[in-house]
Design a protein around this motif. Structure first.
Motif, PDB file in Angstrom:
ATOM      1  N   LYS A 133     -23.576 -12.105  -5.825  1.00 28.37           N
ATOM      2  CA  LYS A 133     -22.996 -10.862  -5.728  1.00 28.37           C
ATOM      3  C   LYS A 133     -21.621 -10.886  -5.735  1.00 28.37           C
ATOM      4  O   LYS A 133     -21.401 -11.639  -5.509  1.00 28.37           O
ATOM      5  N   LEU A 134     -21.508  -9.940  -6.426  1.00 28.42           N
ATOM      6  CA  LEU A 134     -19.382  -9.957  -7.416  1.00 28.42           C
ATOM      7  C   LEU A 134     -19.552  -8.260  -6.335  1.00 28.42           C
ATOM      8  O   LEU A 134     -20.063  -7.151  -7.546  1.00 28.42           O
ATOM      9  N   GLU A 135     -18.461  -8.743  -5.339  1.00 31.86           N
ATOM     10  CA  GLU A 135     -18.128  -7.951  -4.275  1.00 31.86           C
ATOM     11  C   GLU A 135     -16.499  -6.975  -5.428  1.00 31.86           C
ATOM     12  O   GLU A 135     -16.582  -7.069  -6.423  1.00 31.86           O
ATOM     13  N   GLY A 136     -16.720  -6.048  -5.715  1.00 36.19           N
ATOM     14  CA  GLY A 136     -16.290  -5.097  -6.651  1.00 36.19           C
ATOM     15  C   GLY A 136     -16.833  -4.270  -7.390  1.00 36.19           C
ATOM     16  O   GLY A 136     -16.414  -3.311  -7.952  1.00 36.19           O
ATOM     17  N   ILE A 137     -18.422  -5.335  -7.971  1.00 35.40           N
ATOM     18  CA  ILE A 137     -18.508  -4.697  -9.233  1.00 35.40           C
ATOM     19  C   ILE A 137     -20.097  -3.958  -8.874  1.00 35.40           C
ATOM     20  O   ILE A 137     -20.801  -4.529  -8.243  1.00 35.40           O
ATOM     21  N   PRO A 138     -20.277  -2.975  -9.155  1.00 34.05           N
ATOM     22  CA  PRO A 138     -21.557  -2.062  -8.845  1.00 34.05           C
ATOM     23  C   PRO A 138     -23.531  -3.204  -9.536  1.00 34.05           C
ATOM     24  O   PRO A 138     -22.886  -3.106 -10.477  1.00 34.05           O
ATOM     25  N   HIS A 139     -23.935  -2.956  -8.101  1.00 35.21           N
ATOM     26  CA  HIS A 139     -25.541  -3.573  -8.896  1.00 35.21           C
ATOM     27  C   HIS A 139     -26.140  -2.345  -9.142  1.00 35.21           C
ATOM     28  O   HIS A 139     -26.479  -1.698  -8.739  1.00 35.21           O
ATOM     29  N   SER A 140     -27.141  -2.704 -10.125  1.00 35.20           N
ATOM     30  CA  SER A 140     -28.133  -1.758 -11.189  1.00 35.20           C
ATOM     31  C   SER A 140     -29.141  -2.326 -11.252  1.00 35.20           C
ATOM     32  O   SER A 140     -29.233  -3.357 -11.509  1.00 35.20           O
TER      33      SER A 140
END
Length: 634
Positions: A457-464
């Protein structure tokens, strides 16, 4: 309390830090970047010995009986053998331990503190102005802790470091001080990786830039692409293990975005019939040319000057494109022949970070990341179909199976655990964590969304997901397809511009002039090498003739002045001697023997000798490589 102590201490600090500490109101401290709690109040009390102490939330930051004796006892447990050493303090409370450490010779104390009220109170109890001014005590607080720490240890690369957590502070707010330790560990690991990379690839980078000049003179500058993709989406495709899982979506929505792929992902994409618009290459190693080998699609190359020169000499592969600028001065030979700025792309340590930065510079409305696992997803080191895996078809034997190679990749560096987007746990390593942090640190100013199916998971980057971010309405799809095609046509049109960006005749002249200057410079450096060797031998053998030694020193001073005056040439040559430069400037004295380390005069003489040896070798090799490129252009 002593207000004069506070004033003297604050005067020894940078004004911005001093103002931050001075403006704290007692007893209430405003929340800072590391403080997850609300404002709180505190009140100093007197210990049994009369010295101030402090209790917070039921925790005694220092002894309620004798805080000085407590600090002295703890200080005696810290290593000190009279050699250079760094004490890195994660908190120090009211500073009682500092005087006991400051009195030691050859030590540097770095105090990292997230809660500035501690600093303000300590500054009223003790006068630290002298060690602060002399650099023996360094305070790190506020924003940019990693950058502050990196600056604090500059030039102290070989000094042993003792991590010193302050017990009382940790008992009070362990999570805040644990963040400090993680920041320090991250910084030191990143520094080690950067230095290892620098010293490993120094000669390869220099060679690649020199050998790439003839081909790059026919490229366009990357600045041609800046702002060209306004209003459209760009998918940045990495080569993480989950890339193959995203192929169906990449295929389904292909015409709704511009596809910018890293070179390592190219064989995987093309094997599934997905052709990228742009292919980014930055790796200096020869193996990377094989990712581009036999490529026959329409993808355009984005090329870093330090990338392997073999990529531009393939019989079959992308041979037109855009070149980026470089931090290394050798690129100046090409830059001076252009009719404008080449343009720079922020460098984050991997081709994926560069590609994501370029997508932002192109002005894309949305930038989507795919194949950015930054972990060993499903136990794989790289995506299925990658060149490394295909090469194993030829290497496999009874004693060496591809599973063994994958296993070695997984354990090449110490394993770490990282959390995925759904809370699952993945295995990664420290190198990939550096890239992960880079993405997270740059998330605020970039329109990135992570579409990678699995991985960290990249914190601060939304996942979609693809289905949620791309159009489903037919009219909207047509509009988006037309916009993307327009941008695609504009990019291809840039490459067909009749007037070349770089003047090849001027480049020939630049290379000729540089090789001639290097030839003259070589004689000066050779004299410096001879004299420095003579000085070194006299000191080593303890056979110093005062008259001849003084003459040699005088001659060496003159040669040093001549060499330092050739700033442009020194900058060009420095790329090939980074290990030696680090020995001299950063204290990475792996090149020094124990005898040389113990004898300061001999160590100085050896460093001078190493410098001239390195310069002479770099002069010869750079001149030879540039001459070869010159022949290819004539």
């Amino acid at each position: 309390m002593n207000k004069s102590n506070l004033e003297k201490n604050l005067a020894a600090l940078p004004s911005q830090v001093a103002e931050s500490i001075l403006n704290l109101e007692n007893p209430s401290e405003p929340t800072n970047s590391l403080d997850s709690e609300s404002n709180f109040s505190y009140q100093l009390t007197k210990s049994k010995t009369g010295d101030p102490t402090l209790e917070l939330d039921g925790v005694w930051i220092h002894s309620r009986f004798d805080p000085k004796k407590e600090a002295e006892r703890f200080a005696t447990e810290l290593p000190h053998d009279g050699s250079e050493r760094i004490y890195l303090l994660f908190g120090a409370g009211l500073g009682y331990i500092l005087p006991y450490l400051i009195e030691r010779e050859k030590v540097t104390i770095i105090w990292m503190e997230p809660h500035q009220f501690f600093i303000k109170e300590a500054f009223q109890i003790f006068d630290f102005s002298k060690p602060l001014l002399e650099g023996n005590l360094i305070l790190i607080t506020g924003e940019g802790l990693e950058d502050q720490l990196s600056e604090a240890v500059k030039g102290k690369g070989t000094h042993p470091i003792s991590f010193v957590p302050h017990r009382g502070s940790w008992q009070w707010r362990e999570s805040d001080y644990l963040k400090l330790r993680h920041t320090a560990e991250q910084m030191f690991h990143k520094k080690d990786v950067n230095l290892a990379t620098l010293t490993r690839f120094e000669k390869i980078w220099a060679k690649n830039i020199c050998y790439n000049l003839p081909e790059l003179s026919k490229f366009r500058p990357i600045s041609d692409l800046f702002g060209i993709a306004e209003g459209i989406s760009i998918v940045v495709c990495g080569a993480g293990p989950s890339l193959s899982e995203s192929i169906p979506e990449l295929t389904k929505y292909r015409n709704q975005f511009l596809l910018l792929a890293v070179d390592t992902a190219l064989p995987i994409l093309t094997s599934f019939g997905v052709d990228p618009d742009l292919i980014f290459s930055v790796d200096p190693q020869a193996l990377n040319s094989q990712y581009l080998e036999d490529y026959s699609g329409d993808g355009i190359l984005i090329f870093d000057p330090t990338s392997t020169y073999l990529s531009l000499r393939l019989d079959k592969g992308p041979n037109k494109g855009f070149v980026t600028s470089s931090l290394f001065p050798l690129i100046g030979l090409l830059e001076r022949t252009g009719n404008g700025e080449i343009g720079s792309v922020p460098f984050g340590g991997s081709v994926s970070t560069n590609a994501a930065s370029l997508a932002t510079l192109m002005g894309a409305k949305y930038v989507f990341l795919v194949g950015q696992d930054l972990s060993f997803t499903k136990g794989l080191a790289h995506s299925k179909g990658a060149v490394l895996e295909e090469r194993l078809n030829y290497l496999e034997s009874r004693k060496f199976r591809r599973e063994k190679h994958n296993y070695k990749q997984l354990f090449a560096l110490p394993q770490k655990k990282v959390t995925g987007n759904l809370g699952e746990t993945y295995i990664t390593n420290e190198k990939m964590l550096i890239f992960k942090k880079w993405f997270e640190d740059h998330a605020k100013e970039n329109p990135w969304t992570n579409l990678t199916k699995f991985g960290a998971k990249l914190e601060g980057i939304p996942h979609s997901e693809f289905e949620k971010v791309f159009k489903s309405d037919e009219n909207e799809i047509k509009i988006q397809i037309n916009l993307v095609q327009t941008v695609r046509n504009q990019i291809h049109a840039q490459l067909k511009t009749e007037i070349p960006f770089f003047d090849q005749k001027q480049l020939v002249s630049e290379i000729k002039s540089t090789t001639e200057s290097l030839l003259d410079f070589a004689s000066t450096v050779k004299r410096g090498l001879i004299v420095s060797e003579r000085i070194y031998n006299q000191i080593k053998l303890n056979q110093i003739n005062p008259k001849t030694f003084a003459e040699d020193i005088k001659q060496m001073d003159s040669i040093d002045e001549q060499v330092s005056g050739k700033k442009g040439l020194n900058e060009i040559l420095s790329l090939g001697i980074q290990r030696i430069i680090l020995t001299i400037t950063e204290g990475y004295d792996d090149n020094l023997t124990l005898e040389e380390k113990e004898n300061p005069r001999l160590a100085v003489a050896k460093k001078s000798l190493l410098l001239y040896e390195g310069l002479y070798t770099s002069v010869q090799s750079t001149k030879r490589m540039l001459t070869k490129s010159l022949y290819r252009m004539l």
